[in-house]
Design a protein around this motif. Sequence first.
Motif, PDB file in Angstrom:
ATOM      1  N   TRP A 272     -61.991  38.015  72.576  1.00  0.00           N
ATOM      2  CA  TRP A 272     -61.999  37.186  73.750  1.00  0.00           C
ATOM      3  C   TRP A 272     -60.616  37.391  74.439  1.00  0.00           C
ATOM      4  O   TRP A 272     -60.944  37.423  75.890  1.00  0.00           O
ATOM      5  CB  TRP A 272     -61.576  35.635  73.075  1.00  0.00           C
ATOM      6  CG  TRP A 272     -61.438  34.576  74.332  1.00  0.00           C
ATOM      7  CD1 TRP A 272     -60.192  34.351  74.559  1.00  0.00           C
ATOM      8  CD2 TRP A 272     -62.345  34.010  75.055  1.00  0.00           C
ATOM      9  NE1 TRP A 272     -60.397  33.323  75.905  1.00  0.00           N
ATOM     10  CE2 TRP A 272     -61.651  33.364  76.161  1.00  0.00           C
ATOM     11  CE3 TRP A 272     -63.722  34.176  75.131  1.00  0.00           C
ATOM     12  CZ2 TRP A 272     -62.397  32.500  77.063  1.00  0.00           C
ATOM     13  CZ3 TRP A 272     -64.337  33.391  76.112  1.00  0.00           C
ATOM     14  CH2 TRP A 272     -63.652  32.611  77.132  1.00  0.00           C
TER      15      TRP A 272
ATOM     16  N   GLU B 286     -61.296  38.375  78.427  1.00  0.00           N
ATOM     17  CA  GLU B 286     -60.643  37.593  79.572  1.00  0.00           C
ATOM     18  C   GLU B 286     -59.731  38.616  80.558  1.00  0.00           C
ATOM     19  O   GLU B 286     -59.783  38.578  81.867  1.00  0.00           O
ATOM     20  CB  GLU B 286     -59.727  36.575  79.077  1.00  0.00           C
ATOM     21  CG  GLU B 286     -60.590  35.404  78.312  1.00  0.00           C
ATOM     22  CD  GLU B 286     -61.485  34.714  79.661  1.00  0.00           C
ATOM     23  OE1 GLU B 286     -60.743  34.017  80.377  1.00  0.00           O
ATOM     24  OE2 GLU B 286     -62.499  35.149  79.784  1.00  0.00           O
TER      25      GLU B 286
ATOM     26  N   HIS C 296     -65.082  29.396  76.464  1.00  0.00           N
ATOM     27  CA  HIS C 296     -63.872  29.322  75.517  1.00  0.00           C
ATOM     28  C   HIS C 296     -64.420  28.226  74.547  1.00  0.00           C
ATOM     29  O   HIS C 296     -64.202  28.367  73.330  1.00  0.00           O
ATOM     30  CB  HIS C 296     -62.928  29.131  76.345  1.00  0.00           C
ATOM     31  CG  HIS C 296     -61.521  29.403  75.447  1.00  0.00           C
ATOM     32  ND1 HIS C 296     -60.297  28.667  75.459  1.00  0.00           N
ATOM     33  CD2 HIS C 296     -61.420  30.385  74.391  1.00  0.00           C
ATOM     34  CE1 HIS C 296     -59.551  29.432  74.642  1.00  0.00           C
ATOM     35  NE2 HIS C 296     -60.224  30.151  73.919  1.00  0.00           N
TER      36      HIS C 296
END
Length: 287
Positions: free
Chosen positions: A79, A83, A99
């Motif tokens: 993640w 991002e 998310h």
Amino acid sequence: MTNIRAIDMMVLDDVFDMGGGYVLNFSDRTFAQFFAEELNIDIDDPIYARTGGSKGKRLRCFLQTVDKPTVVRTLRALWEYREALRQRAGQPDKIQNAHGRLLEVINRVQGRSDNAAATVRIAFDRPKLAKIKSELVTLSSLAPQARGYAFENFLKNLFDAHGLAAQEPFRLKGEQIDGSFQFGNETYLVEAKWHGHPMGVAELHTFHGKIEQKAAWTRGLFVSNSGFTEDGLVAFGRGKRVICMDGYDLYEMLDREIPLNHVLERKVRRAAETGSPFIRVRDLFPH
């Protein structure tokens, strides 16, 4: 029993763009490098290629093979990488509530109770969120007394919607709202104020004084719609038992559909790491 259900794997396929055997923008070389540097894992080990050699198939096999803490570390690392890519490209997220959906998967992998998983789902009840957000937006147009009671009602609805029902109901006393709630194994006292000026060191010390009079495990959440002065935060110091939220935190949390319990978790963790009582939501959850 597998680590991740088939329906959760579909979420990961969407979030990490795993269609066609790919994973995000990784090449075979950078995929192996990422796992080696971030997780100290050899993703090229044949044990992870039992169902196929593509990056997507190896990742799926890996997630079903390793222990659950490693699954969680991997998902969080992926993640962060995702991002960083998106921010560098300056692109909006194409996956709605990416998310939040990933956090639901992580909660289930970690074995959170059904109630905890339900808390996350409740947090994304869009009609309820829209109503709570509307309450926040209309507060500034109210007269002071009406605004105080409306802010009290807003907080009740916000905490209830996230499964954080107050141990003592929020009560308006003068220009401040007091209450308490249970979060994890800790009891938090709440002080909430809606003033026209930011809160300074005097208000912070007064609230911390209340906490110090309670049991050693008591913590505090100070909600100030108008925020906090920089000088006040510096003078208040670090290592206190208080975390802070301002009006921008509340609005951004609701606007971006970030569950309150995740905001609190991140603020508590960052306070433990840095000693700072106030880290903004936009810095804790970068776009």
